[in-house]
Design a protein around this motif. Structure first.
Motif, PDB file in Angstrom:
ATOM      1  N   TYR A  44       0.830  -1.204   0.000  1.00  0.00           N
ATOM      2  CA  TYR A  44       0.000   0.000   0.000  1.00  0.00           C
ATOM      3  C   TYR A  44       0.867   1.257   0.000  1.00  0.00           C
ATOM      4  O   TYR A  44       0.532   2.248  -0.660  1.00  0.00           O
ATOM      5  CB  TYR A  44      -0.934   0.005   1.208  1.00  0.00           C
ATOM      6  CG  TYR A  44      -2.062   1.003   1.077  1.00  0.00           C
ATOM      7  CD1 TYR A  44      -2.960   0.928   0.015  1.00  0.00           C
ATOM      8  CD2 TYR A  44      -2.242   2.016   2.003  1.00  0.00           C
ATOM      9  CE1 TYR A  44      -3.997   1.841  -0.123  1.00  0.00           C
ATOM     10  CE2 TYR A  44      -3.281   2.934   1.884  1.00  0.00           C
ATOM     11  CZ  TYR A  44      -4.151   2.838   0.816  1.00  0.00           C
ATOM     12  OH  TYR A  44      -5.174   3.747   0.699  1.00  0.00           O
ATOM     13  N   GLU A 162      -7.749  -4.322  -4.144  1.00  0.00           N
ATOM     14  CA  GLU A 162      -8.854  -3.555  -4.738  1.00  0.00           C
ATOM     15  C   GLU A 162      -8.424  -2.124  -5.029  1.00  0.00           C
ATOM     16  O   GLU A 162      -8.720  -1.581  -6.100  1.00  0.00           O
ATOM     17  CB  GLU A 162     -10.053  -3.568  -3.798  1.00  0.00           C
ATOM     18  CG  GLU A 162     -11.269  -2.844  -4.349  1.00  0.00           C
ATOM     19  CD  GLU A 162     -12.442  -2.888  -3.393  1.00  0.00           C
ATOM     20  OE1 GLU A 162     -13.563  -3.206  -3.847  1.00  0.00           O
ATOM     21  OE2 GLU A 162     -12.244  -2.615  -2.191  1.00  0.00           O
ATOM     22  N   ALA A 163      -7.692  -1.518  -4.087  1.00  0.00           N
ATOM     23  CA  ALA A 163      -7.221  -0.145  -4.287  1.00  0.00           C
ATOM     24  C   ALA A 163      -6.264  -0.062  -5.476  1.00  0.00           C
ATOM     25  O   ALA A 163      -6.329   0.879  -6.279  1.00  0.00           O
ATOM     26  CB  ALA A 163      -6.534   0.363  -3.018  1.00  0.00           C
ATOM     27  N   LEU A 165      -6.112  -2.112  -8.092  1.00  0.00           N
ATOM     28  CA  LEU A 165      -6.866  -2.348  -9.328  1.00  0.00           C
ATOM     29  C   LEU A 165      -7.662  -1.109  -9.739  1.00  0.00           C
ATOM     30  O   LEU A 165      -7.778  -0.807 -10.926  1.00  0.00           O
ATOM     31  CB  LEU A 165      -7.808  -3.536  -9.153  1.00  0.00           C
ATOM     32  CG  LEU A 165      -7.139  -4.918  -9.184  1.00  0.00           C
ATOM     33  CD1 LEU A 165      -8.077  -5.979  -8.622  1.00  0.00           C
ATOM     34  CD2 LEU A 165      -6.728  -5.275 -10.607  1.00  0.00           C
ATOM     35  N   ASN A 166      -8.166  -0.374  -8.766  1.00  0.00           N
ATOM     36  CA  ASN A 166      -8.970   0.813  -9.058  1.00  0.00           C
ATOM     37  C   ASN A 166      -8.128   2.041  -9.394  1.00  0.00           C
ATOM     38  O   ASN A 166      -8.526   2.864 -10.222  1.00  0.00           O
ATOM     39  CB  ASN A 166      -9.875   1.145  -7.861  1.00  0.00           C
ATOM     40  CG  ASN A 166     -10.991   0.144  -7.678  1.00  0.00           C
ATOM     41  OD1 ASN A 166     -11.359  -0.567  -8.615  1.00  0.00           O
ATOM     42  ND2 ASN A 166     -11.540   0.059  -6.480  1.00  0.00           N
ATOM     43  N   LYS A 167      -6.951   2.154  -8.745  1.00  0.00           N
ATOM     44  CA  LYS A 167      -6.189   3.398  -8.849  1.00  0.00           C
ATOM     45  C   LYS A 167      -4.947   3.311  -9.723  1.00  0.00           C
ATOM     46  O   LYS A 167      -4.530   4.318 -10.302  1.00  0.00           O
ATOM     47  CB  LYS A 167      -5.790   3.879  -7.447  1.00  0.00           C
ATOM     48  CG  LYS A 167      -6.981   4.195  -6.553  1.00  0.00           C
ATOM     49  CD  LYS A 167      -6.523   4.588  -5.151  1.00  0.00           C
ATOM     50  CE  LYS A 167      -7.712   4.904  -4.252  1.00  0.00           C
ATOM     51  NZ  LYS A 167      -7.302   5.285  -2.877  1.00  0.00           N
ATOM     52  N   TYR A 168      -4.310   2.124  -9.806  1.00  0.00           N
ATOM     53  CA  TYR A 168      -3.052   2.031 -10.562  1.00  0.00           C
ATOM     54  C   TYR A 168      -2.810   0.560 -10.914  1.00  0.00           C
ATOM     55  O   TYR A 168      -1.859  -0.053 -10.442  1.00  0.00           O
ATOM     56  CB  TYR A 168      -1.901   2.559  -9.709  1.00  0.00           C
ATOM     57  CG  TYR A 168      -0.744   3.155 -10.481  1.00  0.00           C
ATOM     58  CD1 TYR A 168      -0.327   2.631 -11.704  1.00  0.00           C
ATOM     59  CD2 TYR A 168      -0.025   4.235  -9.974  1.00  0.00           C
ATOM     60  CE1 TYR A 168       0.737   3.160 -12.395  1.00  0.00           C
ATOM     61  CE2 TYR A 168       1.050   4.791 -10.653  1.00  0.00           C
ATOM     62  CZ  TYR A 168       1.421   4.248 -11.859  1.00  0.00           C
ATOM     63  OH  TYR A 168       2.494   4.782 -12.546  1.00  0.00           O
ATOM     64  N   PRO A 169      -3.635  -0.028 -11.769  1.00  0.00           N
ATOM     65  CA  PRO A 169      -3.548  -1.467 -12.033  1.00  0.00           C
ATOM     66  C   PRO A 169      -2.217  -1.922 -12.623  1.00  0.00           C
ATOM     67  O   PRO A 169      -1.836  -3.077 -12.447  1.00  0.00           O
ATOM     68  CB  PRO A 169      -4.710  -1.721 -12.997  1.00  0.00           C
ATOM     69  CG  PRO A 169      -5.085  -0.383 -13.545  1.00  0.00           C
ATOM     70  CD  PRO A 169      -4.759   0.604 -12.480  1.00  0.00           C
ATOM     71  N   LYS A 201     -15.562 -10.872  -1.887  1.00  0.00           N
ATOM     72  CA  LYS A 201     -14.525  -9.952  -2.377  1.00  0.00           C
ATOM     73  C   LYS A 201     -13.144 -10.580  -2.308  1.00  0.00           C
ATOM     74  O   LYS A 201     -12.314 -10.375  -3.203  1.00  0.00           O
ATOM     75  CB  LYS A 201     -14.557  -8.646  -1.596  1.00  0.00           C
ATOM     76  CG  LYS A 201     -13.543  -7.611  -2.098  1.00  0.00           C
ATOM     77  CD  LYS A 201     -13.746  -6.234  -1.486  1.00  0.00           C
ATOM     78  CE  LYS A 201     -14.971  -5.558  -2.092  1.00  0.00           C
ATOM     79  NZ  LYS A 201     -15.084  -4.136  -1.642  1.00  0.00           N
ATOM     80  N   MET A 205     -10.922 -10.841  -5.637  1.00  0.00           N
ATOM     81  CA  MET A 205      -9.592 -10.237  -5.738  1.00  0.00           C
ATOM     82  C   MET A 205      -8.545 -11.284  -6.089  1.00  0.00           C
ATOM     83  O   MET A 205      -7.612 -11.019  -6.863  1.00  0.00           O
ATOM     84  CB  MET A 205      -9.233  -9.531  -4.428  1.00  0.00           C
ATOM     85  CG  MET A 205      -9.975  -8.225  -4.198  1.00  0.00           C
ATOM     86  SD  MET A 205      -9.731  -6.995  -5.519  1.00  0.00           S
ATOM     87  CE  MET A 205     -11.317  -7.102  -6.357  1.00  0.00           C
ATOM     88  N   GLN A 208      -8.706 -11.822  -9.754  1.00  0.00           N
ATOM     89  CA  GLN A 208      -8.096 -10.711 -10.474  1.00  0.00           C
ATOM     90  C   GLN A 208      -6.574 -10.750 -10.374  1.00  0.00           C
ATOM     91  O   GLN A 208      -5.869 -10.490 -11.348  1.00  0.00           O
ATOM     92  CB  GLN A 208      -8.616  -9.375  -9.919  1.00  0.00           C
ATOM     93  CG  GLN A 208     -10.100  -9.132 -10.146  1.00  0.00           C
ATOM     94  CD  GLN A 208     -10.460  -9.059 -11.623  1.00  0.00           C
ATOM     95  OE1 GLN A 208      -9.696  -8.565 -12.455  1.00  0.00           O
ATOM     96  NE2 GLN A 208     -11.632  -9.583 -11.965  1.00  0.00           N
TER      97      GLN A 208
END
Length: 371
Positions: A44, A162-163, A165-169, A201, A205, A208
């Motif tokens: 993170y 999840e963060a 994948l949403n913000k910087y995959p 979830k 994840m 993914q």
């Protein structure tokens, strides 16, 4: 674009070469520093670093243990070593006090917990964001200016994935995806619904993350077994080290250590000289009460038990009574036998109730006991 290992090397080099960083944004996991906490803080922090717009801010992941305790975290050392991350790339809390004291600006992001330990309660005004999968225990959640993500999934790494994948995959390369994937698999007992720790979830994840692995996962069981073996590799540890391996502390005039161990508490209490070892350990850690949470896993069969120990046997009695009735008997405790002075032993019928469930009960007892 740097990869995770390059980022960790850069962070460590900056801290070593600069005795007093001008601006720090610390990403810190909880004081147990299990695999979920360690990987969440590293990955993170890497995401926040990659998203930052101000190059003057140093975003630093900190493992919330002393450097000397790192080797006790056997599953952490194993999984990080598998991804070429050694202790030389990591920053431990030994440097936290001095860095915070001299730094001009300090921000703090909490991962895998939402309440600071007593030791760092003075940093409460510095907390700007939280990513966690535990029950919300903060008395003033509105003070977290950049917001919180609190969701009761099986692993905090699920929320980190999840963060990303949403913000910087594109940050999800083989290393970051594998670190997260293995941690989620371990935390959810290999995505096993029978263990009652996995959510939709967590499963999604993992699906993914599998897309970002260089080698497709044919069976997550192999990863789970390797991590479980590493976590259980404790034959070389003393009783004191076992109790320090994975512990969280609750404190309110009375200090309680809640230690998770990779064996049944009943078996731990049968170790030679265990009473003397526990007394010395509790004195060194300044515990009034020691709660030992044991677990074994054979196939899909999870077994848990709890021992509650104190030199003040009245405290052991009161704590055990509270845990037995807490949440309407959530833990399903059944009194067992203990030959160790000051200890009460219980089988735990609710095998899904991990420390994530027990610790809030302990804090409730401390609040009630001291009022």
């Amino acid at each position: 674009m740097p990869n995770l290992l390059e980022y960790l090397r850069e962070v460590k080099l900056k801290l070593v070469s600069s005795s007093c960083p001008k601006s720090l944004h610390i990403v810190m996991g909880n004081e147990a520093c299990d695999l979920d906490s360690a990987v969440s803080s590293l990955v993170y922090a890497f995401l926040l670093h990659s998203l930052k717009v101000n190059d003057q801010i140093n975003i630093v992941p900190i493992l919330n243990i002393p450097r000397d305790d790192y080797e006790l975290k056997t599953e952490v050392t194993y999984w990080l070593n598998q991804h070429s991350i050694s202790s030389d790339h990591l920053v431990f809390r030994d440097i936290l006090d001095s860095a915070v004291t001299c730094s001009g600006s300090v921000a703090l992001t909490l991962v895998d917990h939402n309440v600071l330990s007593v030791q760092y309660r003075h940093l409460e005004p510095n907390v700007i964001s939280i990513l966690d999968h535990h029950q919300l225990e903060r008395p003033n959640p509105q003070s977290v200016k950049d917001g919180m993500v609190i969701e009761m999934v099986g692993s905090c790494c699920t929320l980190v994935a999840e963060a990303m994948l949403n913000k910087y995959p594109s940050l999800l390369d083989d290393t970051t995806a594998s670190l997260l994937y293995g941690t989620i698999v371990l935390d959810t007992v290999n995505l096993n619904e029978a263990a009652k720790r996995v959510t939709e979830k967590d499963v999604e994840m993992c699906r993914q993350l599998e897309k970002h692995l260089n080698s497709p996962v044919t069976c997550s069981t192999d990863i789970f077994q390797k991590l479980t073996t590493a976590k259980s590799n404790t034959a070389h540890l003393t009783s004191d080290q076992l109790l320090r391996k994975d512990v969280k502390i609750a404190e309110n005039k009375i200090r309680v250590g809640v230690a998770s161990i990779p064996m049944l508490a009943k078996e731990f209490l049968e170790r030679p000289d265990v009473l003397e070892d526990m007394q010395q350990h509790s004195e060194k850690q300044h515990y009034d009460v020691l709660v030992i949470m044991g677990i074994t896993l054979v196939g899909d069969n999870v077994r848990r038990d709890i021992a509650i120990c104190s030199k003040d046997f009245e405290l052991s009695m009161k704590m055990s009574q509270h845990l037995s009735s807490a949440g309407g008997g959530t833990l399903q405790l059944d009194a067992g036998t203990s030959q160790v002075e000051g200890c009460l032993a219980f089988k735990q019928g609710n095998h899904a109730a991990s420390r994530k469930v027990v610790l809030p009960f302990v804090r409730d007892w401390l609040s009630l006991h001291n009022n």
